[in-house]
Design an enzyme around this catalytic site. Structure first.
Site, PDB file in Angstrom:
ATOM      1  N   ASN A 213       0.849  -1.191   0.000  1.00  0.00           N
ATOM      2  CA  ASN A 213       0.000   0.000   0.000  1.00  0.00           C
ATOM      3  C   ASN A 213       0.887   1.244   0.000  1.00  0.00           C
ATOM      4  OD1 ASN A 213       0.541   0.843   2.828  1.00  0.00           O
ATOM      5  ND2 ASN A 213      -0.364  -1.162   3.244  1.00  0.00           N
ATOM      6  N   ASP A 282      -4.127  -6.604   4.917  1.00  0.00           N
ATOM      7  CA  ASP A 282      -5.186  -7.434   5.504  1.00  0.00           C
ATOM      8  C   ASP A 282      -5.188  -8.844   4.920  1.00  0.00           C
ATOM      9  OD1 ASP A 282      -6.241  -5.541   7.266  1.00  0.00           O
ATOM     10  OD2 ASP A 282      -7.309  -4.539   5.637  1.00  0.00           O
ATOM     11  N   LYS A 292       9.728 -16.311 -10.341  1.00  0.00           N
ATOM     12  CA  LYS A 292       8.857 -15.344 -11.000  1.00  0.00           C
ATOM     13  C   LYS A 292       7.806 -16.094 -11.818  1.00  0.00           C
ATOM     14  CE  LYS A 292       8.911 -11.615 -14.346  1.00  0.00           C
ATOM     15  NZ  LYS A 292       9.636 -11.005 -15.436  1.00  0.00           N
ATOM     16  N   PHE A 326      -4.586   2.954  14.798  1.00  0.00           N
ATOM     17  CA  PHE A 326      -4.892   3.949  13.766  1.00  0.00           C
ATOM     18  C   PHE A 326      -6.036   3.409  12.915  1.00  0.00           C
ATOM     19  CE2 PHE A 326      -1.859   7.532  13.197  1.00  0.00           C
ATOM     20  CZ  PHE A 326      -1.135   7.337  14.366  1.00  0.00           C
ATOM     21  N   LYS A 340     -13.479   0.398  15.650  1.00  0.00           N
ATOM     22  CA  LYS A 340     -12.196  -0.302  15.810  1.00  0.00           C
ATOM     23  C   LYS A 340     -11.707  -0.219  17.253  1.00  0.00           C
ATOM     24  CE  LYS A 340     -10.842  -0.239  11.046  1.00  0.00           C
ATOM     25  NZ  LYS A 340     -10.217   0.400   9.921  1.00  0.00           N
ATOM     26  N   LYS A 344     -11.191  -3.780  18.939  1.00  0.00           N
ATOM     27  CA  LYS A 344      -9.807  -4.202  19.173  1.00  0.00           C
ATOM     28  C   LYS A 344      -9.308  -3.828  20.560  1.00  0.00           C
ATOM     29  CE  LYS A 344      -8.932  -3.873  14.214  1.00  0.00           C
ATOM     30  NZ  LYS A 344      -7.910  -3.929  13.172  1.00  0.00           N
TER      31      LYS A 344
HETATM   32  O1  PMT Z   1       2.934   6.030   6.556  1.00  0.00           O
HETATM   33  P1  PMT Z   1       2.348   7.368   6.104  1.00  0.00           P
HETATM   34  O2  PMT Z   1       2.509   7.603   4.634  1.00  0.00           O
HETATM   35  O3  PMT Z   1       2.835   8.508   6.935  1.00  0.00           O
HETATM   36  O4  PMT Z   1       0.766   7.283   6.323  1.00  0.00           O
HETATM   37  C1  PMT Z   1       0.246   7.207   7.611  1.00  0.00           C
HETATM   38  C2  PMT Z   1      -0.926   6.208   7.695  1.00  0.00           C
HETATM   39  C3  PMT Z   1      -2.091   6.755   6.894  1.00  0.00           C
HETATM   40  C4  PMT Z   1      -0.510   4.859   7.160  1.00  0.00           C
HETATM   41  C5  PMT Z   1      -1.266   6.092   9.204  1.00  0.00           C
HETATM   42  O5  PMT Z   1      -1.631   7.370   9.698  1.00  0.00           O
HETATM   43  C6  PMT Z   1      -2.432   5.122   9.426  1.00  0.00           C
HETATM   44  O6  PMT Z   1      -3.588   5.477   9.390  1.00  0.00           O
HETATM   45  N1  PMT Z   1      -2.092   3.822   9.685  1.00  0.00           N
HETATM   46  C7  PMT Z   1      -3.060   2.759   9.827  1.00  0.00           C
HETATM   47  C8  PMT Z   1      -3.518   2.356   8.457  1.00  0.00           C
HETATM   48  C9  PMT Z   1      -4.369   1.099   8.498  1.00  0.00           C
HETATM   49  O7  PMT Z   1      -3.896   0.064   8.171  1.00  0.00           O
HETATM   50  O8  PMT Z   1      -5.566   1.258   8.984  1.00  0.00           O
HETATM   51  P2  PMT Z   1      -6.634   0.032   9.133  1.00  0.00           P
HETATM   52  O9  PMT Z   1      -7.899   0.729   9.367  1.00  0.00           O
HETATM   53  O10 PMT Z   1      -6.519  -0.887   7.988  1.00  0.00           O
HETATM   54  O11 PMT Z   1      -6.130  -0.752  10.406  1.00  0.00           O
HETATM   55  C10 PMT Z   1      -6.576  -0.378  11.711  1.00  0.00           C
HETATM   56  C11 PMT Z   1      -5.504  -0.683  12.730  1.00  0.00           C
HETATM   57  O12 PMT Z   1      -5.276  -2.092  12.791  1.00  0.00           O
HETATM   58  C12 PMT Z   1      -4.162  -0.031  12.464  1.00  0.00           C
HETATM   59  O13 PMT Z   1      -3.634   0.414  13.697  1.00  0.00           O
HETATM   60  C13 PMT Z   1      -3.333  -1.163  11.883  1.00  0.00           C
HETATM   61  O14 PMT Z   1      -1.926  -1.010  12.204  1.00  0.00           O
HETATM   62  C14 PMT Z   1      -3.911  -2.375  12.600  1.00  0.00           C
HETATM   63  N2  PMT Z   1      -3.852  -3.638  11.841  1.00  0.00           N
HETATM   64  C15 PMT Z   1      -4.482  -3.782  10.640  1.00  0.00           C
HETATM   65  C16 PMT Z   1      -4.437  -4.991   9.992  1.00  0.00           C
HETATM   66  C17 PMT Z   1      -3.721  -6.070  10.571  1.00  0.00           C
HETATM   67  N3  PMT Z   1      -3.653  -7.247   9.959  1.00  0.00           N
HETATM   68  N4  PMT Z   1      -3.109  -5.892  11.742  1.00  0.00           N
HETATM   69  C18 PMT Z   1      -3.156  -4.713  12.379  1.00  0.00           C
HETATM   70  O15 PMT Z   1      -2.585  -4.564  13.474  1.00  0.00           O
END
Ligand code: PMT
Length: 415
Positions: A213, A282, A292, A326, A340, A344
């Protein structure tokens, strides 16, 4: 600039009168706070005459019932109205009380309420100064960023020769002047061990391709830099990014969601705060080919499996830690962030709207992924929704830790 001069009860207390004068000569307004023991060595009247101000001696010194409230909060006023707190002589007893946060008189309560620069000028018998208890206390106090004007060596009042003599008043006053010109770094994350994740993960499709991403890591790296600057021990677990390692943080590079999960769980036991700013994939391909894949004319489908949700696993094991997640959303950001938070078991979720404009011209940049700035809403376990206006990612990181520290106090108080 206003200086509160705390005078402890030691034979060197008489030198504090010369210090008050030396401070005034350097342009400071001096307000004296004496301990009960200090009054055994020098009279408050001496300081009142020198400074032209009331000298504070007791925590509850109201002359009348009307004065009772003013007297009871005198330490708060002294702490708020002075930019520096200078303690001379700082006795072994005062240093121990400061170290452990004991607050049983006006000077020790003022110390706890004080948020400005603290200058300590210790003075005591050589054996007391050399004692491991005193030296450990000094280590703690130096670690808090206090300025220490080291005691001199020489013949002490007790007849011993060695270190423990109060530094000369001019020397202390010069150190106060220098400290007044230095911007004091905030050290409110001292003692915290913070685990931060940053950047994207890369999930291999084959030997040369991967799913990923647009996360640049800037948000997570800004959090790490801010936490180090405020005194925390920081471990930064980062997906592949093009950023220099933040000075003072331990960098653990990872690539995939599985590697990130392992790195986080391996270090969880030592963490007091976990911040999950990484954009974790995810889905992944469980057993990608190392070769490849050859291009064919046929359509290609990828068979993806969900990755482990690291944040949800952390929520289940969180204990007393602060857990900050986040949420990167294009729509319904606050509702999604709150969902969330609950799902979580987080203490705070930082919701950011991820907009699509990415430009090298700052005014045209979007927020969220890749940009230097962000605009977020903090939703907390205490039910608050706190919007934070667009600012640099470092400034946003500062607000996140400000609110996290405030939230921890509120959560502790409600238990
Ligand atoms: O890196 P930058 O370019 O500065 O951008 C910052 C950002 C936008 C990436 C950052 O501010 C941000 O929002 N990060 C979380 C992005 C994200 O994956 O969001 P989510 O809604 O998909 O996940 C929610 C939370 O679960 C996040 O804290 C993520 O780290 C966590 N997660 C998600 C999936 C997974 N398999 N395990 C996780 O722990």
């Amino acid at each position: 600039m206003n200086v509160a001069l705390g005078v402890g009860g030691g034979i060197a207390a008489y030198k504090a009168a010369e210090l008050a004068r030396a401070l005034m000569e350097r342009g400071f307004t001096v307000e004296v706070v004496m301990t009960r023991a200090a009054e055994e060595f020098i009279r408050p009247l001496t300081f009142a005459a020198l400074t032209g101000r009331k000298v504070h001696t007791h925590l509850f010194s109201a002359a009348s019932a009307e004065d009772t409230l003013a007297s009871a909060i005198e330490h708060i006023r002294v702490a708020q109205e002075n930019q520096l707190l200078v303690v001379a002589p700082a006795t072994a007893d005062l240093l121990a009380k400061f170290t452990h946060g004991l607050a049983d008189d006006l000077l020790t309560t003022t110390y706890l309420a004080f948020t400005g620069t603290v200058v300590l000028a210790p003075a005591m018998n050589t054996n007391m100064w050399n004692h491991p208890a005193s030296q450990t206390n000094m280590q703690v106090l130096r670690g808090r960023g206090h300025v220490v004007v080291e005691p001199g060596e020489g013949l002490l009042a007790c007849g011993m020769i060695g270190p423990g003599r109060l530094a000369e008043p001019d020397q202390i006053a010069d150190a106060v002047l220098a400290a007044s010109k230095t911007k004091k770094p905030r050290r409110d994350l001292d003692g915290e061990t913070i685990l931060i994740t940053a950047g994207p993960t890369q999930e291999p499709i084959d030997g040369v391709r991967y799913l990923s991403n647009r996360s640049s890591g800037k948000m997570g790296y800004a959090l790490a830099e801010e936490a180090v600057a405020r005194g925390a021990r920081v471990t930064l677990i980062s997906g592949p990014v093009n950023l220099p390692a933040p000075l003072g943080a331990t960098l653990v590079p990872v690539r995939t969601a599985l590697e990130m999960r392992q790195a986080v769980m391996d270090r969880l036991s030592e963490a007091t705060i976990v911040v999950k700013a990484a954009a974790v994939a995810d889905y992944h391909i469980p057993n990608p080919s190392k070769q490849k894949m050859k291009k064919t004319a046929a359509r290609l489908s990828l068979d993806l499996e969900p990755t482990p949700d690291i944040l949800a696993e952390l929520g289940a094991k969180k204990g007393d830690r602060l857990l900050i997640g986040f949420a990167a959303e294009t729509d319904n950001m606050v509702e999604e962030a709150r969902r969330k938070l609950q799902q979580k078991n987080c203490d705070m979720v930082v919701g950011n709207v991820v907009s699509h404009v990415v430009s090298h011209v700052a005014s045209q940049q979007g927020t969220g992924f890749e940009s230097d700035e962000n605009e977020v809403v903090l939703v907390t376990r205490a039910g608050e929704t706190i919007p934070v206006a667009r600012a640099s990612k470092r400034a946003i990181a500062g607000r996140i830790f400000d609110e996290a520290m405030r939230l921890r106090l509120a959560l502790h108080a409600s238990r």
